[in-house]
Each structure stands twice: as structure tokens, then as C-alpha cells.
Design a protein around this motif. Structure first.
Motif, mmCIF file in Angstrom:
data_model
loop_
_atom_site.group_PDB
_atom_site.id
_atom_site.type_symbol
_atom_site.label_atom_id
_atom_site.label_comp_id
_atom_site.label_asym_id
_atom_site.label_seq_id
_atom_site.Cartn_x
_atom_site.Cartn_y
_atom_site.Cartn_z
ATOM 1 N N ASP A 174 0.851 -1.189 0.000
ATOM 2 C CA ASP A 174 0.000 0.000 0.000
ATOM 3 C C ASP A 174 0.889 1.242 0.000
ATOM 4 O O ASP A 174 1.913 1.281 0.675
ATOM 5 C CB ASP A 174 -0.866 -0.001 1.267
ATOM 6 N N LYS B 267 1.419 2.661 -7.273
ATOM 7 C CA LYS B 267 1.220 1.872 -8.499
ATOM 8 C C LYS B 267 -0.022 2.287 -9.282
ATOM 9 O O LYS B 267 -0.047 2.155 -10.501
ATOM 10 C CB LYS B 267 1.208 0.368 -8.201
ATOM 11 N N ARG C 45 -16.008 -5.360 -2.978
ATOM 12 C CA ARG C 45 -14.966 -4.449 -2.482
ATOM 13 C C ARG C 45 -15.444 -3.666 -1.253
ATOM 14 O O ARG C 45 -14.700 -3.485 -0.292
ATOM 15 C CB ARG C 45 -14.575 -3.481 -3.609
ATOM 16 N N HIS D 134 -13.554 -3.641 2.326
ATOM 17 C CA HIS D 134 -12.867 -2.436 2.815
ATOM 18 C C HIS D 134 -13.529 -1.770 4.001
ATOM 19 O O HIS D 134 -12.927 -0.917 4.641
ATOM 20 C CB HIS D 134 -12.743 -1.428 1.663
ATOM 21 N N TYR E 231 -11.948 -11.765 -1.956
ATOM 22 C CA TYR E 231 -11.017 -11.272 -2.988
ATOM 23 C C TYR E 231 -11.080 -12.173 -4.225
ATOM 24 O O TYR E 231 -11.072 -11.693 -5.360
ATOM 25 C CB TYR E 231 -9.577 -11.218 -2.459
ATOM 26 N N ARG F 283 -12.300 -11.291 -8.107
ATOM 27 C CA ARG F 283 -11.377 -11.592 -9.222
ATOM 28 C C ARG F 283 -12.026 -12.512 -10.251
ATOM 29 O O ARG F 283 -11.865 -12.307 -11.457
ATOM 30 C CB ARG F 283 -10.109 -12.235 -8.650
ATOM 31 N N ARG G 148 -3.297 -4.559 -9.261
ATOM 32 C CA ARG G 148 -3.395 -5.714 -8.347
ATOM 33 C C ARG G 148 -4.089 -6.892 -9.035
ATOM 34 O O ARG G 148 -5.007 -6.723 -9.821
ATOM 35 C CB ARG G 148 -4.139 -5.402 -7.049
ATOM 36 N N THR H 163 -3.144 -11.561 -3.436
ATOM 37 C CA THR H 163 -3.714 -12.559 -2.524
ATOM 38 C C THR H 163 -2.604 -13.380 -1.860
ATOM 39 O O THR H 163 -2.649 -13.655 -0.665
ATOM 40 C CB THR H 163 -4.682 -13.491 -3.286
ATOM 41 N N TYR I 91 -0.781 -10.735 0.588
ATOM 42 C CA TYR I 91 -1.553 -10.241 1.742
ATOM 43 C C TYR I 91 -2.180 -11.375 2.561
ATOM 44 O O TYR I 91 -2.074 -11.402 3.777
ATOM 45 C CB TYR I 91 -2.658 -9.273 1.275
ATOM 46 N N GLN I 92 -2.879 -12.297 1.871
ATOM 47 C CA GLN I 92 -3.562 -13.352 2.629
ATOM 48 C C GLN I 92 -2.598 -14.510 2.930
ATOM 49 O O GLN I 92 -2.731 -15.153 3.960
ATOM 50 C CB GLN I 92 -4.795 -13.857 1.866
ATOM 51 N N MET J 105 -7.777 -2.713 5.169
ATOM 52 C CA MET J 105 -6.451 -3.291 4.979
ATOM 53 C C MET J 105 -5.357 -2.293 5.371
ATOM 54 O O MET J 105 -4.341 -2.670 5.936
ATOM 55 C CB MET J 105 -6.261 -3.753 3.533
HETATM 56 P P1 TYD Z 1 -7.037 -0.305 -2.716
HETATM 57 O O1 TYD Z 1 -7.762 0.858 -2.153
HETATM 58 O O2 TYD Z 1 -7.415 -0.783 -4.061
HETATM 59 O O3 TYD Z 1 -5.549 0.059 -2.535
HETATM 60 P P2 TYD Z 1 -4.263 0.005 -3.392
HETATM 61 O O4 TYD Z 1 -4.197 1.349 -4.025
HETATM 62 O O5 TYD Z 1 -3.203 -0.241 -2.351
HETATM 63 O O6 TYD Z 1 -4.383 -1.130 -4.368
HETATM 64 O O7 TYD Z 1 -7.098 -1.465 -1.660
HETATM 65 C C1 TYD Z 1 -6.863 -2.742 -1.940
HETATM 66 C C2 TYD Z 1 -6.426 -3.387 -0.633
HETATM 67 O O8 TYD Z 1 -6.767 -4.761 -0.649
HETATM 68 C C3 TYD Z 1 -4.930 -3.296 -0.443
HETATM 69 O O9 TYD Z 1 -4.631 -3.057 0.920
HETATM 70 C C4 TYD Z 1 -4.462 -4.674 -0.801
HETATM 71 C C5 TYD Z 1 -5.613 -5.557 -0.417
HETATM 72 N N1 TYD Z 1 -5.742 -6.799 -1.213
HETATM 73 C C6 TYD Z 1 -5.611 -8.016 -0.580
HETATM 74 O O10 TYD Z 1 -5.388 -8.065 0.639
HETATM 75 N N2 TYD Z 1 -5.756 -9.168 -1.304
HETATM 76 C C7 TYD Z 1 -6.054 -9.151 -2.647
HETATM 77 O O11 TYD Z 1 -6.179 -10.219 -3.272
HETATM 78 C C8 TYD Z 1 -6.182 -7.865 -3.293
HETATM 79 C C9 TYD Z 1 -6.518 -7.781 -4.748
HETATM 80 C C10 TYD Z 1 -6.020 -6.717 -2.541
#
Ligand code: TYD
Length: 213
Positions: A9, A13, A47, A51, A67, A71, A93, A98, A101-102, A156
Motif C-alpha cells: 500500500d 502503483k 470491495r 474495505h 477477494y 477476481r 493488483r 492474494t 496479503y492473505q 487493509m
Molecule cells: P485499494 O484501495 O485498491 O488500494 P491500493 O491502491 O493499495 O491497491 O485497496 C486494496 C487493498 O486490498 C490493499 O490493501 C491490498 C488488499 N488486497 C488483498 O489483501 N488481497 C487481494 O487479493 C487484493 C486484490 C487486494
């Protein structure tokens, strides 16, 4: 060609994804720019659930399935048809998020996640993944400043610094496991310098893909 952007984050990007899409369009190439989670009407609803700061009690398995659900819809509804029509698809992303983060962040089993990702995407893998590298501390600081200026601060973002450190270490491990697909860019550099580096990497990969045979 299927291009994805990844990074912790606050790595910038999303800005770079827009700049790349504009650059390729200016060359007359058809480009579809999208993002995760979301990118479809159904995905945008998912989403919101992911969030929402109210959803602190979300189980890690629930989180990963949501997630993956977002997708699956995006791949089937938008990404596959557009790739089939010859468009360049850029996704801010994708599946690697995934795993980072996961998988690395939450500690979910990586093998199980690979199966889940295969199921959700039908095995669709990017041709090129651009990784914007930034430390967890610097990334979170950027997000906090942006939030003070009115940007979203989501569930997140609100995870611990330790979590974000594990995510970044996860990315480093993923890149080591597949160095050809990934191109790493230093996110602390100037915006224009990063953009140039990204364009060069994309043109190089495009030329490789367009080579006859
Ligand atoms: P987003 O506001 O789209 O932020 P960013 O600009 O960082 O992409 O938030 C997406 C958030 O979700 C980001 O913290 C990453 C997280 N994420 C996951 O944990 N797993 C996933 O599979 C994806 C696609 C995103």
C-alpha cells in the motif's frame, strides 16, 4: 498482453498504471485498465464489504474468498474477453496480492491459495508484473498523508505495521520464485523516472510476445 501492477500500500502503483495506459493508448494500442478488488458492478459490491472498517471481525478465510470472488467476476466478465479481442489489459493488483496479503500477511496456506487462485482465474497468469517496491513504513506513511487529504483509509490500511512488513517480505519471496515475469521498480524514485522504466519494460516484453514463432 496481460500486465499487472503489484506493491505494498502506498507504492504509487495506481498512478503508474494510469500513466502506462495513457502512454500505450497514445501509441494507438487498445488498452483496458482495471483494478482489484472491484472493476465490475458485482466486484465493486464485494470491495465495499472487504474495505468496510466496520468489518473488523472478518475471518481470514472469508477475506480470501471475497477477494477471489471479485477476481473471478473480473476475469470472466472483462479480462478474458478483452485479451481474446487483442487488447492490452492492465490490472492494478491481481492474484499475487492474494499470495502476498492473505498468504504471507495473514499466514494462510500458500498451496491452498494457489488452488483457489487457479479456480477463480482458470489459471490466467500475467505476461508481465510490475512491482513498485517501498518499505512498509514509508508506504503506510504515504497512505496516511493521502488519507489526511481525503483519500480512502480502508480495513487493509488499518492492519498493523507487522502485517504490512510480512506483505512486503511476501512480495520479495514471490519475485525470487518467478524472476522472469516480475520487473521491480524503486517506488521512491521520481514519478517520471519510474514511468520511463515501466514503459521500457513493457515495450521489451511486448516485442518478445510479438516476435514471430
Ligand atoms: P485499494 O484501495 O485498491 O488500494 P491500493 O491502491 O493499495 O491497491 O485497496 C486494496 C487493498 O486490498 C490493499 O490493501 C491490498 C488488499 N488486497 C488483498 O489483501 N488481497 C487481494 O487479493 C487484493 C486484490 C487486494
Amino acid at each position: 498482453m496481460f500486465i499487472t501492477f503489484e506493491g505494498p500500500d502506498g507504492s504509487g502503483k495506481s498512478t503508474q498504471a494510469v500513466l502506462l495506459a495513457d502512454y500505450l493508448r497514445a501509441q494507438g494500442r487498445p488498452v483496458y485498465l482495471t483494478h482489484e478488488p472491484g472493476g465490475t458492478e458485482i466486484g465493486d459490491q464485494v470491495r465495499q464489504v472487504l474495505h468496510d472498517l466496520k468489518n473488523q471481525g472478518m475471518h481470514a478465510a472469508t477475506e480470501v474468498l471475497l477477494y477471489a470472488a471479485s477476481r473471478a467476476q473480473l476475469v470472466a466478465q472483462e479480462i478474458r474477453p478483452r485479451l481474446a479481442a487483442g487488447e492490452i489489459v492492465i490490472c492494478d493488483r491481481y492474484a499475487d496480492s492474494t499470495l502476498a496479503y492473505q498468504g504471507y500477511g495473514r499466514g494462510l496456506d500458500l498451496k491452498a491459495l494457489h488452488h483457489l487462485l487457479d479456480f477463480a482465474t482458470g489459471g490466467l497468469t500475467p505476461d508481465l508484473t510490475l512491482y513498485l517496491d517501498i518499505s512498509a513504513e514509508a508506504g503506510l506513511q504515504r497512505r496516511q498523508h493521502a488519507a489526511e487529504d481525503g483519500a480512502e483509509w480502508n480495513r487493509m490500511d488499518a492492519q498493523s505495521l507487522e502485517f504490512h512488513r510480512r506483505v512486503r517480505e511476501g512480495y520479495v519471496a514471490l519475485i525470487a520464485g518467478d524472476p522472469v515475469r516480475w520487473v521491480t521498480v524503486e517506488a521512491a524514485n521520481e514519478r517520471d523516472a519510474i514511468h520511463k522504466q515501466i514503459c521500457a519494460a513493457v515495450l521489451y516484453r511486448l516485442a518478445e510476445l510479438e516476435k514471430p514463432g
